[in-house]
Design a protein around this motif. Structure first.
Motif, short mmCIF file in Angstrom:
data_model
loop_
_atom_site.label_atom_id
_atom_site.label_comp_id
_atom_site.label_asym_id
_atom_site.label_seq_id
_atom_site.Cartn_x
_atom_site.Cartn_y
_atom_site.Cartn_z
N ASN A 201 0.91 -1.39 0.12
CA ASN A 201 0.11 -0.06 0.12
C ASN A 201 0.87 1.26 -0.01
OD1 ASN A 201 -2.42 -1.47 0.02
ND2 ASN A 201 -2.31 -1.56 2.37
N PRO A 202 0.61 2.25 -0.84
CA PRO A 202 1.13 3.50 -0.79
C PRO A 202 1.00 4.40 0.47
CG PRO A 202 -0.60 3.84 -2.34
CD PRO A 202 -0.55 2.58 -1.81
N TYR A 203 1.76 5.19 1.07
CA TYR A 203 1.63 6.09 2.08
C TYR A 203 0.09 6.49 2.11
CZ TYR A 203 1.87 9.33 5.69
OH TYR A 203 1.46 10.19 6.83
N SER A 204 -0.57 6.14 3.10
CA SER A 204 -1.86 6.67 3.33
C SER A 204 -3.12 6.27 2.43
CB SER A 204 -1.98 8.33 3.49
OG SER A 204 -2.00 9.05 2.33
N GLY A 205 -2.78 5.45 1.46
CA GLY A 205 -3.55 4.88 0.52
C GLY A 205 -3.78 3.59 0.87
N LYS A 206 -4.75 2.77 0.12
CA LYS A 206 -4.96 1.35 0.46
C LYS A 206 -5.53 0.65 -0.79
CE LYS A 206 -8.16 -0.75 3.29
NZ LYS A 206 -8.72 -0.66 4.38
N ILE A 207 -4.70 -0.40 -1.33
CA ILE A 207 -5.05 -1.10 -2.51
C ILE A 207 -6.01 -2.17 -1.88
CG2 ILE A 207 -4.33 -2.74 -4.27
CD1 ILE A 207 -1.51 -1.19 -4.10
N GLY A 208 -7.35 -2.31 -2.57
CA GLY A 208 -8.01 -3.40 -2.05
C GLY A 208 -7.75 -4.75 -2.47
N ARG A 209 -7.99 -5.73 -1.62
CA ARG A 209 -7.59 -7.04 -1.89
C ARG A 209 -8.65 -8.19 -1.90
NH1 ARG A 209 -1.73 -5.95 -2.53
NH2 ARG A 209 -1.42 -4.13 -0.89
N ARG A 210 -8.47 -9.35 -2.55
CA ARG A 210 -9.51 -10.23 -2.42
C ARG A 210 -9.47 -10.94 -0.88
NH1 ARG A 210 -11.38 -14.48 -6.13
NH2 ARG A 210 -9.81 -14.22 -7.81
N ALA A 211 -10.62 -11.02 -0.52
CA ALA A 211 -10.79 -11.70 1.06
C ALA A 211 -9.70 -12.73 1.20
CB ALA A 211 -12.19 -11.93 1.46
N GLY A 212 -8.72 -12.52 2.29
CA GLY A 212 -8.09 -13.62 2.98
C GLY A 212 -6.69 -14.00 1.73
N LEU A 219 -9.90 -2.43 -6.26
CA LEU A 219 -10.49 -1.07 -5.55
C LEU A 219 -9.22 -0.34 -5.08
CD1 LEU A 219 -13.53 -2.39 -3.62
CD2 LEU A 219 -13.65 -0.83 -5.76
N LEU A 220 -9.30 0.92 -5.17
CA LEU A 220 -8.34 1.75 -4.48
C LEU A 220 -8.71 2.78 -3.87
CD1 LEU A 220 -6.96 2.10 -8.31
CD2 LEU A 220 -5.78 0.76 -6.79
N PHE A 221 -8.26 3.00 -2.63
CA PHE A 221 -8.81 3.83 -1.58
C PHE A 221 -8.02 5.08 -1.26
CE2 PHE A 221 -10.37 -0.48 -0.75
CZ PHE A 221 -12.02 0.10 -0.50
N HIS A 222 -8.34 6.42 -1.50
CA HIS A 222 -7.56 7.43 -1.23
C HIS A 222 -6.55 7.79 -2.23
CE1 HIS A 222 -6.58 10.92 0.84
NE2 HIS A 222 -5.43 10.70 1.32
N TYR A 223 -6.17 8.93 -2.66
CA TYR A 223 -5.65 9.30 -3.84
C TYR A 223 -4.16 8.83 -3.99
CZ TYR A 223 -8.41 13.12 -1.73
OH TYR A 223 -9.62 14.06 -1.32
N PRO A 224 -3.55 8.75 -2.74
CA PRO A 224 -2.10 7.82 -3.43
C PRO A 224 -2.30 6.49 -4.01
CG PRO A 224 -2.04 8.73 -1.01
CD PRO A 224 -3.52 8.64 -1.40
N ALA A 225 -3.51 5.65 -3.39
CA ALA A 225 -3.63 4.41 -4.20
C ALA A 225 -4.21 4.77 -5.76
CB ALA A 225 -4.54 3.53 -3.27
N GLU A 226 -5.12 5.59 -5.45
CA GLU A 226 -5.71 5.94 -6.83
C GLU A 226 -4.81 6.42 -8.01
OE1 GLU A 226 -8.87 8.51 -4.77
OE2 GLU A 226 -10.18 7.54 -6.17
N ASN A 227 -3.97 7.24 -7.46
CA ASN A 227 -3.07 7.77 -8.20
C ASN A 227 -1.83 7.18 -8.72
OD1 ASN A 227 -3.65 10.24 -7.89
ND2 ASN A 227 -2.40 10.88 -6.29
N LEU A 228 -1.74 5.66 -8.43
CA LEU A 228 -0.80 4.34 -8.96
C LEU A 228 -1.53 4.41 -10.35
CD1 LEU A 228 -0.54 2.06 -5.84
CD2 LEU A 228 1.14 3.57 -6.70
N VAL A 229 -2.81 4.52 -10.62
CA VAL A 229 -3.40 4.02 -11.94
C VAL A 229 -3.73 5.12 -12.70
CG1 VAL A 229 -5.23 3.06 -13.07
CG2 VAL A 229 -4.55 1.89 -11.02
N ASN A 230 -3.81 6.22 -12.04
CA ASN A 230 -4.06 7.69 -12.71
C ASN A 230 -2.78 8.16 -13.40
OD1 ASN A 230 -6.52 8.08 -11.46
ND2 ASN A 230 -5.91 9.45 -9.90
N ARG A 231 -1.70 7.66 -12.95
CA ARG A 231 -0.51 8.35 -13.65
C ARG A 231 -0.08 7.54 -14.93
NH1 ARG A 231 3.51 5.53 -9.11
NH2 ARG A 231 3.46 3.48 -10.18
N VAL A 232 -0.80 6.23 -15.10
CA VAL A 232 -0.79 5.83 -16.45
C VAL A 232 -1.96 5.97 -17.38
CG1 VAL A 232 1.04 4.24 -15.80
CG2 VAL A 232 -1.28 3.39 -15.49
#
Ligand SMILES: [Zn+2]
Length: 569
Positions: A201-212, A219-232
């Motif tokens: 997970n990037p600092y202050s962001g969260k990458i959603g994961r399959r349970a377990g 799913l990408l939570f908060h800007y730092p995680a969203e930005n991982l895809v936004n930048r491409v």
């Protein structure tokens, strides 16, 4: 500007002050008189001054208010070159000030490149997937499908990568929630972004994961995680200043049409702030804009403070800095003490208290304003703690640090907010449109604490209104009035009806209240002599119309700095 002497003026008009002989005794400099550029008369002009005075007429010169009063009182400021506008009984208010919106981000939503996924086009998951499926039929394999901001579904209803793969197997797909608090991407998009089970997970962001498992579910939570895809993804991070300035222009035209003469863009990414300065330099800003630069992490802050753009422009002010403490209810990232509430099941701390305190101290010490995104009760307390800590380190009068949203404050939080002089910036639009959803995601006890506007006003807490587009579809100020005054949803649910405001209080929050939040209350927010001539001519008398009719309230003409502006809807 045509200058005429007071004496000439009297000769050329029917309005006199007595005999001309008497004027001879008055020193010449006292007589020096400049007529108004514009006089508006025969109006129902709500001034929002301290006494809530209503007048008939207003005279304007050099973009400022020269005189407000009766037709007769203001008439004496008319000269030969004065444009006289008969309001024919129409209601005029100060130009509305919006304390929280994203003008550039809003303008960006209308770029044709993006798939339009905004409400009401996507009332449910099936409708959203159908739009993506249709777009994929006309999109070449390998080309991106990027949605605008965005769909309004809760995180449980948000399509996963696999659901998106089914409808667009050959295209990378990226869709964002309207709140901006989470996005979803399909497998191809994750691959292009290099996101795998091994990606931390990037600092202050969260990458959603399959349970377990560690496998990303899209799913990408908060800007730092969203930005991982936004930048491409095309059209988001790959923008030059000229196209960002176009977004600002497009956004401001719609905001002006709604009745906002001023607005605070409370999240401007450091890479994009130049778009505003570019628009300002080319005199393309027709609305007064105040910026708050977004700070992602502590390391970045020092550099931002050092490289601050201090160029001045009458339409643009570089305000303070924005920090996020938590996310949103739909994303389940609202930071509440009761983490078992649905609103908070995916919540986590963006910055720990010590880090938040250090960042706040650093901004506070430079004399700038800090705005905190804080939704849940625990997040609100963390913001208050940080302000308190900064004030202990360096007491400072009139800091006006702000809490944005402030949805679920505790009683204790309200007294600390009052005591510390914190400004609360809220979107009452959400009361009508989201209270049912918020209740489903929290509980009635939390809803009793939801946006306690009347309590805040009674306590003397400064409250400002902002519509928060594009994080909402509710641009026009009528939705703020309907929310704050009616405080009832379509289904008849009223979260704590004792917190209803009057229309007068609501208008004040959207004018003087928001002006105060941006240190602008001496310049805008009311129609008083010497202030800037920003005003709105309305379709209806908002003080007299029944609340049920408020949906038809519209801004007919908007004046900024003494000139009616061209707008677009
Ligand atoms: Zn916002």
């Amino acid at each position: 500007m045509k200058q005429i002497s007071r004496r000439e003026f009297i000769k050329t008009t029917a309005v006199g002050l007595g005999s001309l002989a008497a004027l001879d005794a008055i020193p010449r400099e006292v007589l020096a008189f400049e007529a108004a550029d514009t006089v508006l008369f025969n109006g129902n002009i709500i001034t929002v001054d301290a006494k809530d005075t209503i007048v008939q007429a207003v005279a304007i010169r050099n973009g400022k208010i020269l005189k407000v009063g009766s037709n007769q009182e203001v008439q004496s400021w008319s000269g030969n070159g004065t444009e006289r506008i008969d309001l024919k009984g129409k209601t005029v208010t100060p130009g509305l000030v919006d304390s929280h919106l994203h003008i550039m981000g809003y303008g960006m939503q209308f770029r044709p490149l993006f798939l339009n996924i905004r409400f009401p086009l996507t009332p449910n998951k099936a409708a959203l997937l159908k739009l993506v499926a249709e777009r994929s039929k006309t999109t070449k394999p390998g080309e991106w499908i990027v949605g605008n901001q965005g769909f309004t579904l809760s995180v449980d209803q948000t399509p996963t990568r696999w659901e998106l793969d089914e409808v667009a197997p050959q295209n990378p797909v990226l869709l964002r929630h309207n709140s901006g608090q989470h996005s979803t991407a399909n497998s191809m998009a994750l691959k292009l972004a290099g996101i795998t089970a091994a990606t931390p997970n990037p600092y202050s962001g969260k990458i959603g994961r399959r349970a377990g498992s560690m496998e990303p579910n899209g799913l990408l939570f908060h800007y730092p995680a969203e930005n991982l895809v936004n930048r491409v993804a095309p059209g988001i991070s790959d923008r030059d200043m000229a196209s960002l300035a176009e977004d600002v222009e497009r956004g401001q035209l719609r905001c002006l049409a709604a009745g906002y003469a001023s607005g605070h863009d409370v999240i401007v990414a450091p890479q994009k702030i130049g778009g505003y300065f570019a628009a300002a330099k080319e005199n393309r800003l027709k609305m007064r804009i105040r910026l708050m630069e977004y700070v992602s992490h502590e390391k970045e802050l020092e550099q931002l403070l050092r490289n601050r753009d201090t160029s001045s422009n009458p339409m643009l002010e570089n305000g303070g800095y924005k920090l996020a403490v938590d996310g949103g209810v739909a994303a389940k990232t609202a930071l509440m003490y009761d983490a078992n509430l649905e609103s908070s099941k995916s919540s986590y701390v963006y910055h720990d208290q010590a880090t938040l305190n250090r960042m706040t101290r650093m901004i506070h010490a430079t004399g700038h304003q800090v705005a905190f995104h804080a939704v849940g009760d625990r997040a609100i307390d963390m913001a208050i703690n940080a302000i308190e800590d900064a004030m202990q380190a360096k007491p400072r009068e009139n800091h006006r640090h702000r809490i944005e949203h402030c949805l679920f404050p505790t009683e204790k939080a309200l007294s600390r907010i009052k005591q510390l002089g914190i400004v609360v910036s809220v979107s009452p639009q959400w009361i009508r449109f989201h209270s049912d959803g918020y209740k489903a995601m929290t509980n009635e006890s939390a809803m009793q604490r939801f946006l306690p506007l009347k309590t805040m006003l009674d306590m003397g807490i400064p409250v400002a209104f902002g519509c928060d587009v594009p994080a909402t579809i509710l641009l026009e100020p009528r939705w703020a009035f309907i929310g704050a005054v009616g405080r009832t949803t379509h289904n008849g649910y009223s979260p704590n009806p004792a917190e209803c405001l009057t229309i007068k209080e609501a208008l004040r929050m959207h004018t003087m209240g928001a002006a105060y939040a941006g240190f602008e209350e001496r310049a805008v927010g009311s129609l008083e002599e010497g202030k800037l001539a920003d005003m709105v001519v309305w379709s209806h008398d908002l003080y007299a119309m029944p609340l049920v009719a408020m949906q038809s309230l519209a801004a007919e003409r908007v004046m900024v700095g003494g000139k009616f502006v061209e707008t677009s809807r």
